[in-house]
Every structure is written in C-alpha cells, then in structure tokens.
Design a protein around this motif. Structure first.
Motif, PDB file in Angstrom:
ATOM      1  N   LYS A   1       0.838  -1.210   0.000  1.00  0.00           N
ATOM      2  CA  LYS A   1       0.000   0.000   0.000  1.00  0.00           C
ATOM      3  C   LYS A   1       0.864   1.248   0.000  1.00  0.00           C
ATOM      4  O   LYS A   1       1.829   1.323   0.769  1.00  0.00           O
ATOM      5  N   LEU A   2       0.504   2.209  -0.822  1.00  0.00           N
ATOM      6  CA  LEU A   2       1.158   3.522  -0.748  1.00  0.00           C
ATOM      7  C   LEU A   2       0.499   4.286   0.394  1.00  0.00           C
ATOM      8  O   LEU A   2      -0.733   4.349   0.461  1.00  0.00           O
ATOM      9  N   PRO A   3       1.291   4.885   1.292  1.00  0.00           N
ATOM     10  CA  PRO A   3       0.654   5.625   2.389  1.00  0.00           C
ATOM     11  C   PRO A   3       0.036   6.954   1.904  1.00  0.00           C
ATOM     12  O   PRO A   3       0.620   7.638   1.067  1.00  0.00           O
ATOM     13  N   TYR A   4      -1.132   7.255   2.402  1.00  0.00           N
ATOM     14  CA  TYR A   4      -1.794   8.550   2.157  1.00  0.00           C
ATOM     15  C   TYR A   4      -2.211   9.111   3.502  1.00  0.00           C
ATOM     16  O   TYR A   4      -2.470   8.355   4.438  1.00  0.00           O
ATOM     17  N   ARG A   5      -2.326  10.436   3.581  1.00  0.00           N
ATOM     18  CA  ARG A   5      -2.947  11.047   4.758  1.00  0.00           C
ATOM     19  C   ARG A   5      -4.374  11.412   4.417  1.00  0.00           C
ATOM     20  O   ARG A   5      -4.683  11.828   3.288  1.00  0.00           O
TER      21      ARG A   5
ATOM     22  N   ILE B   1       8.360   3.025  -3.631  1.00  0.00           N
ATOM     23  CA  ILE B   1       7.207   2.127  -3.902  1.00  0.00           C
ATOM     24  C   ILE B   1       6.464   2.634  -5.141  1.00  0.00           C
ATOM     25  O   ILE B   1       6.132   1.871  -6.046  1.00  0.00           O
ATOM     26  N   TYR B   2       6.228   3.969  -5.174  1.00  0.00           N
ATOM     27  CA  TYR B   2       5.506   4.526  -6.321  1.00  0.00           C
ATOM     28  C   TYR B   2       6.230   4.215  -7.633  1.00  0.00           C
ATOM     29  O   TYR B   2       5.583   3.868  -8.635  1.00  0.00           O
ATOM     30  N   ASN B   3       7.549   4.318  -7.623  1.00  0.00           N
ATOM     31  CA  ASN B   3       8.302   4.081  -8.869  1.00  0.00           C
ATOM     32  C   ASN B   3       8.098   2.662  -9.398  1.00  0.00           C
ATOM     33  O   ASN B   3       8.101   2.442 -10.609  1.00  0.00           O
ATOM     34  N   GLN B   4       7.891   1.716  -8.490  1.00  0.00           N
ATOM     35  CA  GLN B   4       7.604   0.345  -8.946  1.00  0.00           C
ATOM     36  C   GLN B   4       6.247   0.313  -9.672  1.00  0.00           C
ATOM     37  O   GLN B   4       6.116  -0.295 -10.726  1.00  0.00           O
ATOM     38  N   TYR B   5       5.261   0.988  -9.076  1.00  0.00           N
ATOM     39  CA  TYR B   5       3.945   1.053  -9.741  1.00  0.00           C
ATOM     40  C   TYR B   5       4.037   1.798 -11.071  1.00  0.00           C
ATOM     41  O   TYR B   5       3.408   1.432 -12.057  1.00  0.00           O
TER      42      TYR B   5
END
Ligand code: FAD
Ligand code: UDP
Length: 377
Positions: free
Chosen positions: A244-248, A318-322
């Motif tokens: 999971k990508l963290p979001y606030r 993590i985002y770069n993998q997606y």
C-alpha cells in the motif's frame, strides 16, 4: 463503444474528458464512485444556504496563464488573495513568516533588512537541504521552526519534518517584507459561482456520459472502451501488488455559527497542541454574504479517503515500482494527484492533464497520419 473510459471525475479526469470530447471529438464515459462530480474540489450549498467545500478549503492560484485561461472558459473569476494567520504564543500572526510576523511575535520594529539579519543570526547552516526540517531551520532557525512548523507537521503527517521531503514545508516560504498573502502567484482567484458549477460547464458536452456512484472495478467487464484513463490511487489499480502507498486523510468537522463573521482571515492555522491543524471560514473564500457563517476544522488522520500522498523517499520508491508497471499497461494512462502519487495543487493537475491530452492527441494524429488506426486509440 466509448473511445475513452475515464476513472475519476475530479480535475484530472474532467479536464481530459472535456479536451477529448470537444477537441478530438472522442466519445467519453466518465465514472466516479462518489455521488458527485468535481473530486476533492466539490462545493455545495449547505442546509443554511452557505457555499462550503466538502473536502476542505480549495483556493485557486497559479503562475500558468494557460491553466488560468483554460479554466476561464468554464467560469468567471472572483479575485481573491488568501491570507492565513497562525495562532502562536497567544497571538494571531501572519504565516508565511515575514517582517510583520517577527515584529508582532517579539514586540520589535525591525526593517526588512534587519529581519534578514535576525533570520541570519538564528539560521542553522546545512550542507544539504534534504528534509522539511532542513528547509525551515536553515532559513529562520530552530525557535521559529518549532513554533510554526514542527508540531503542525507532526499533526498533519504523523511524521517529524526530518522524515519528510524538503518539498513539503518548502510550499510555505519565508519573507523579509510585509507581504501577508499566503500565495504570491500571478493569478489568484476563485470560481465566481463555485467549483461544482465550473465542472458542470466543463462536462456539458454531447460526447461525454457520466456515471456516478460507480466503482470502475464493478463495471469494467460490462463497458466497451478502447482506452482507459485512470485518476484514482495507482496502488489500488494494481491490487497493491507492491504494498500500500501511504496517504494522509482528514476528518472535516463543519459548523455553522449564528454570526456574520467568525475570524479575520480565510484560514487560521493552529501549529501547537490542538487536535486540528486549521480552521477555515468559507465566506472569506467565496465572497458570499450571509447572516450566518460556516467554518471547518481539519483533523488529520491515517484512515479515510486518500487525500495527501506523503512525499518521502520510501514512498517514492514504492511509487516508482507502480509507475514502471503502469508504463507497460496497454491502452491505459495514469494521471492526477492519486494516479501519479504527487502532492499537486489544482493548477498542477490541470497542467498535467492538458499536457497528457496534447501527448494523446499527437499520438492519434501521428498514427492516423500514417494511415494506421491503432487499437490503442
Ligand atoms: P481527485 O479530486 O481526488 O479526483 C479523483 C476522483 O477519482 C475522486 O472523485 C474519486 O472518487 C475517484 N475515484 C477514485 N477511485 C475510484 C474508483 N475505484 N472508481 C471510481 N472513481 C474513483 N489545491 C489547490 O490548488 N489549492 C488548495 O487550496 C487546495 N486545498 C486542498 C485541501 C485539501 C484538504 C486537499 C485534500 C487538497 C487540496 N488541494 C488544493 C489539492 C486539490 O484537491 C487537488 O490537486 C485536485 O483536486 C486533484 O484532482 P484529481 O482529479 O487528481 O483528484
Ligand atoms: N506547514 C506548517 N505550518 C503551517 C503551515 C504549513 O508546518 O502553519 C507545513 C505542514 O507540513 C504542511 C505543509 O507545510 O503540511 C504545507 O502547507 P500547505 O498550507 O501548503 O498545506 P495544504 O494546504 O496542502 O494542506
């Protein structure tokens, strides 16, 4: 058969829908799981008849004439320059920190030059500006950093500023003059009749169909389309295969008060121990006249709708993998604040969508020009 299925009726999806429908004459289906268009900019009249923003205060500002002119086709503008006060040491003082802030806080009467000397005497030298702590401490020193930034940031992000990219607190500059405005962009204005009205005009085109209250995953198999444009969270699209990508998120607590005016500026920030980060009074932003007023408190939280990507190295990795996976997804484009996991303002999202449209349109023209009508279009 739709040429484009667009997921998300926020700014990213709606600008692309408008361009594809009206300039490229494409048939578009725009889907949103919410019961309204506009994404996070959605505004409406509450039960007291006051225009409020459902997902927190949205103030439009940009240096891009292209973006301002583009949105100007769909709304008239009301000039508005946002002012913010911070509640510090029992006083309300201007933020961004400037000459007025320093003089009010310390009971001084320094000139601009003297304020610069004051900052220089407090600033901590850093070889590299890497974190959100470095950005502030290297300019105004630790005391002002702790008063204005440290605790606000911990509340907002549940992280110490030293754990966040420099870009986060760099959004709020430091000034040595008396400019109390929150933004200094060339164009600062609010849609005269609100954001939702602007969206109604954006999407008013016979080539655009809108489906609300619909998660795209529930209908994907039933819809015939050639190309997908996705503006939801990118990790969700790929079933969180890299985690999971963290979001606030934020809990918005709204209140209507039986008084014409609640506070002196559109927003007051609370950088100390209060549970909320800021209070916004909408009538400042909208210019509406009303005998009552509506305010909203923002309580940041980890749970809830994904509002803020969290800019830090671990998350970018993590985002770069997606992103790599997204690049090889056939006939699919990812865009918007959630689709590209970028802490973008509204104008940046509009600019991103206009750029993506130009790219898509160029591809269409190039392929058609070669006599090939690609399945990707
Ligand atoms: P969104 O508006 O989030 O739109 C994405 C849409 O996709 C949503 O409507 C969502 O329901 C839909 N969606 C997601 N998943 C699915 C699914 N599975 N199926 C169907 N639909 C789906 N910017 C400024 O310039 N000025 C400001 O003052 C400002 N204030 C802000 C205050 C807050 C509290 C927040 C959270 C943001 C603020 N912003 C501000 C940023 C602004 O909201 C964004 O830049 C902009 O709205 C992003 O547009 P978008 O289309 O990328 O995303
Ligand atoms: N910030 C802070 N104190 C303030 C205002 C901002 O510490 O009084 C920091 C905080 O980390 C915040 C970031 O600067 O999240 C960006 O502020 P901005 O007002 O741009 O946040 P947004 O409107 O996007 O929530």
């Amino acid at each position: 058969m739709y040429d484009y299925l667009i997921v998300g009726a926020g700014l990213a999806g709606s600008v692309l829908a408008e361009r594809l429908a009206s300039i490229a004459n494409k048939k578009v289906l725009l889907i949103d799981k919410r019961n309204h268009i506009g994404g996070n900019t959605y505004d409406y009249y509450n039960s007291d008849g006051i225009l409020v923003h459902k997902y927190g205060p949205h103030i439009f500002h940009t240096n891009s004439k292209e973006v301002f002119d583009y949105l100007g086709y769909f709304t008239e503008w009301r000039p508005y320059e946002h002012h913010v006060l911070a509640s510090v040491d029992g006083q309300l003082v201007p933020i961004p920190i400037n000459q007025n802030t320093v003089n009010a806080l310390y009971g001084l009467n320094l000139s601009g030059e003297q304020v610069q000397d004051f900052f220089n005497s407090k600033a901590e030298k850093k070889d590299q500006i890497l974190t959100s702590e470095d950005v502030v401490v290297s300019v105004v020193g630790r005391e002002l950093y702790e008063k204005f930034f440290k605790h606000y940031t911990i509340k907002q992000w549940a992280l110490d500023p030293s754990e966040l990219d420099a870009s986060v607190t760099a959004r709020v500059p430091t000034r040595t003059n008396k400019d109390n405005r929150y933004f200094t962009d060339v164009f600062q204005a609010m849609p005269l009749e609100g954001y939702t009205n602007m969206f109604h005009r954006l999407l008013d085109h016979p080539n655009i169909n809108i489906m609300l209250n619909t998660d795209y995953k529930d209908v994907l198999d039933e819809i015939n389309y050639k190309t997908l444009i996705y503006t939801g969270p990118i990790d969700g699209y790929f079933d969180y295969c890299f985690g999971k990508l963290p979001y606030r998120s934020i809990n918005f607590k709204s209140q209507t008060i039986d008084t014409e005016n609640y506070q002196a500026t559109g927003t007051v920030n609370y950088p100390m121990s209060q549970g909320y980060t800021r209070i916004t009074e909408f009538k400042h932003l909208t210019g509406q006249r009303h005998e009552k007023t509506s305010i909203v408190y923002e309580y940041p939280t980890a749970e809830g709708d994904p509002y803020y990507p969290i800019p830090r190295k671990e998350n970018t990795e993590i985002y770069n993998q997606y992103k790599t996976l997204a690049a090889s997804e056939p006939n699919t484009y990812f865009t918007g604040r959630l689709g590209t996991y970028k802490y973008y303002n509204m104008d940046q999202v509009v600019a991103q969508s206009l750029a993506l449209f130009k790219k898509i349109n160029k591809e269409v023209v190039a392929i058609n020009g070669n006599g090939l009508v690609s399945a990707a279009i």
